[in-house]
Design a protein around this motif. Sequence first.
Motif, PDB file in Angstrom:
ATOM      1  N   SER A  14      58.980  70.638  13.256  1.00 15.94           N
ATOM      2  CA  SER A  14      59.750  70.397  12.036  1.00 15.94           C
ATOM      3  C   SER A  14      59.825  71.686  11.250  1.00 15.94           C
ATOM      4  O   SER A  14      58.947  72.525  11.271  1.00 15.94           O
ATOM      5  N   SER A  15      60.898  71.822  10.490  1.00 17.58           N
ATOM      6  CA  SER A  15      61.040  72.991   9.633  1.00 17.58           C
ATOM      7  C   SER A  15      60.616  72.700   8.213  1.00 17.58           C
ATOM      8  O   SER A  15      60.790  73.513   7.320  1.00 17.58           O
ATOM      9  N   GLY A  16      60.014  71.519   7.988  1.00 16.91           N
ATOM     10  CA  GLY A  16      59.581  71.139   6.657  1.00 16.91           C
ATOM     11  C   GLY A  16      58.415  71.977   6.194  1.00 16.91           C
ATOM     12  O   GLY A  16      57.881  72.832   6.884  1.00 16.91           O
ATOM     13  N   SER A  17      58.004  71.686   4.950  1.00 13.04           N
ATOM     14  CA  SER A  17      56.948  72.477   4.341  1.00 13.04           C
ATOM     15  C   SER A  17      55.625  72.333   5.025  1.00 13.04           C
ATOM     16  O   SER A  17      54.769  73.198   4.896  1.00 13.04           O
ATOM     17  N   GLY A  18      55.432  71.251   5.800  1.00 10.18           N
ATOM     18  CA  GLY A  18      54.142  71.066   6.471  1.00 10.18           C
ATOM     19  C   GLY A  18      54.021  71.871   7.736  1.00 10.18           C
ATOM     20  O   GLY A  18      52.972  71.915   8.338  1.00 10.18           O
ATOM     21  N   ALA A  19      55.064  72.496   8.200  1.00  9.13           N
ATOM     22  CA  ALA A  19      55.025  73.230   9.460  1.00  9.13           C
ATOM     23  C   ALA A  19      54.733  74.690   9.209  1.00  9.13           C
ATOM     24  O   ALA A  19      54.988  75.235   8.142  1.00  9.13           O
ATOM     25  N   GLY A  20      54.189  75.339  10.237  1.00  7.95           N
ATOM     26  CA  GLY A  20      53.905  76.761  10.156  1.00  7.95           C
ATOM     27  C   GLY A  20      55.175  77.566  10.345  1.00  7.95           C
ATOM     28  O   GLY A  20      56.270  77.045  10.553  1.00  7.95           O
ATOM     29  N   GLY A  23      57.376  76.876  13.224  1.00  5.63           N
ATOM     30  CA  GLY A  23      57.959  75.553  13.345  1.00  5.63           C
ATOM     31  C   GLY A  23      56.984  74.529  13.856  1.00  5.63           C
ATOM     32  O   GLY A  23      57.337  73.367  14.029  1.00  5.63           O
ATOM     33  N   ARG A  24      55.758  74.929  14.117  1.00  3.55           N
ATOM     34  CA  ARG A  24      54.741  74.000  14.601  1.00  3.55           C
ATOM     35  C   ARG A  24      53.988  73.395  13.426  1.00  3.55           C
ATOM     36  O   ARG A  24      53.920  73.981  12.351  1.00  3.55           O
ATOM     37  N   VAL A 477      38.622  78.937  25.733  1.00  2.00           N
ATOM     38  CA  VAL A 477      39.626  78.437  26.679  1.00  2.00           C
ATOM     39  C   VAL A 477      40.629  77.533  25.967  1.00  2.00           C
ATOM     40  O   VAL A 477      41.844  77.615  26.199  1.00  2.00           O
ATOM     41  N   TYR A 478      40.135  76.670  25.088  1.00  2.00           N
ATOM     42  CA  TYR A 478      41.025  75.729  24.411  1.00  2.00           C
ATOM     43  C   TYR A 478      42.039  76.459  23.536  1.00  2.00           C
ATOM     44  O   TYR A 478      43.255  76.225  23.633  1.00  2.00           O
ATOM     45  N   PHE A 479      41.565  77.355  22.668  1.00  2.00           N
ATOM     46  CA  PHE A 479      42.484  78.031  21.756  1.00  2.00           C
ATOM     47  C   PHE A 479      43.342  79.078  22.475  1.00  2.00           C
ATOM     48  O   PHE A 479      44.452  79.390  22.032  1.00  2.00           O
ATOM     49  N   GLY A 480      42.818  79.609  23.578  1.00  2.00           N
ATOM     50  CA  GLY A 480      43.586  80.618  24.305  1.00  2.00           C
ATOM     51  C   GLY A 480      44.566  80.049  25.296  1.00  2.00           C
ATOM     52  O   GLY A 480      45.567  80.703  25.645  1.00  2.00           O
ATOM     53  N   TYR A 481      44.342  78.813  25.756  1.00  4.08           N
ATOM     54  CA  TYR A 481      45.197  78.249  26.806  1.00  4.08           C
ATOM     55  C   TYR A 481      45.609  76.807  26.523  1.00  4.08           C
ATOM     56  O   TYR A 481      46.790  76.493  26.422  1.00  4.08           O
ATOM     57  N   SER A 482      44.641  75.932  26.360  1.00  9.07           N
ATOM     58  CA  SER A 482      44.905  74.493  26.417  1.00  9.07           C
ATOM     59  C   SER A 482      45.730  73.976  25.253  1.00  9.07           C
ATOM     60  O   SER A 482      46.626  73.140  25.445  1.00  9.07           O
ATOM     61  N   MET A 483      45.439  74.412  24.030  1.00 13.33           N
ATOM     62  CA  MET A 483      46.127  73.870  22.862  1.00 13.33           C
ATOM     63  C   MET A 483      47.634  74.077  22.956  1.00 13.33           C
ATOM     64  O   MET A 483      48.423  73.180  22.642  1.00 13.33           O
ATOM     65  N   ARG A 484      48.059  75.250  23.419  1.00 15.22           N
ATOM     66  CA  ARG A 484      49.490  75.555  23.485  1.00 15.22           C
ATOM     67  C   ARG A 484      50.186  74.869  24.652  1.00 15.22           C
ATOM     68  O   ARG A 484      51.414  74.744  24.641  1.00 15.22           O
TER      69      ARG A 484
END
Length: 501
Positions: A14-20, A23-24, A477-484
């Motif tokens: 979303s492009s709303g105020s809650g997104a980074g 756009g995430r 591993v999670y922040f570098g690969y899995s989350m995205r």
Amino acid sequence: MVEDHQTAEAPPASSGSGAGASGRPPLTTRLTRRKPVERVVDETGQGDDGRLHRSMGMWQLTAISIGATLGTGIFVVLGEAVPDAGPAVVLSFVIAGVTALFSALAYAELAGMIPASGSAYSYSYATMGELLAWVCGWCLMLTYGVSVAAVAVGWSDYIDKLLVLTTGLSLPAELAGPLGEGGIVNLPAAAVVLLAMVALLGGVRESAWANLVMVVIKIGVLALFVGIGVTAVQDQNFAPFLPLGMGGVSAAGATLFFSYIGFDAASTAGEEAKRPQRDLPRAIMLSMVIVTALYCLVAVVAVGVLPWDRFEGTDASLATILTMVTGTPVWSLVFTLGALIAIASVVLVVLYGQTRILFAMSRDGLVPRVFSTVDAKGTPRANTVIVTAFIAFLAALVPLGHLADATSIGTLFAFGMVNVAVLVLRRIRPELQRGFRVPLSPLVPLLGVASCAYLMLSMGISTWVAFGSWLVLGLVVYFGYSMRRSRLEPGNSTHTAALRE
């Protein structure tokens, strides 16, 4: 209903105020996004190129839990527990069993409601969000993977003992241990892992039947001990019954709790059970009853034959006790063979569980797709080969040390998460159909959480350091690969396709 929950819990970009800026959604939203129960159930059995096949009935599922639980522990554990509790060690087994039962009840409720291969990982994903689910799955990787390697090393020790008993020769030190422990490579340890892989690649139906046969054999060996040993039980060996008080009973119970770890293995077969909603809760509870009954019977006979104060500092194994009763050393050979079968069963079942947990995590995008690819027979072949190669390498070449000790903390963490998941789902999804319900909730799940926390806090600093290091690696591993790459990540093609399903 499924689409409503998916939209609410995994919102699109979303492009709303809650997104980074990208756009995430905000980071906290991404870390706490949940996978709805309905979607977990809808996806069961689905791999990237096919489906797992539902081929296991209740007795095969029960044998999976017994196979993972009833290992070498009972063959040697009495020598550690009896000096703490005396004849009341049977109470210690009951206390340990009741403590494990708290978590077993939680597993029974969730396994029937969410029959997914991911076990505690999948339950956490549906209740506490992606980050905690990842941590739980990462802990299960440690628990299953390293414990298989450690158990395989134990199998190597029994192979050496069998050679000594039958030929008088022993394995060359260079081939019976890794570097740093007097050897170069532990060939028997790697061999039993590879044999388990061959069985799993033959198909889940065939490997389940093989495990059932091995479970029957090792139960038979313990029943043989009880049947022969009971003829030499002496009443005076039970007096005094509590020579070291209830403090000693409790201390022994904490030690013996780890003899029950493994009952959750049936939950990893949730996607290959014919009637998971009915059979999984029954299998988990039945395995607990059978294992606890066997442990208590063996304990009663053992301390009835051998005075409790003779256990400490001696070889008070079951084979030694039967040799005393019968006057023949043939029982050392019988129980060595029994231990080999027991360990082979554990290796087979726990290796199976590891592949299925990775299957579920891969399907969610948190680990590479290769782990959720299945062949025409419904076997995750590449997954099985990769996991086996890694575990065989650990067993053959790596001194496990405190990493093996940390598997107990990983298991307890997963048990605690399952108890919490029961409480959360009772609150946020009370309308879901439950084939089995934990009695006296929320008391029993809270007791499950408390008992797991207590046992975790009782462990040594070195074990915590190993466990903490493993968690740090998992977060990298999670922040570098899995989350995205998560299927719930807005913008991923798999996420968009999932919302259309």
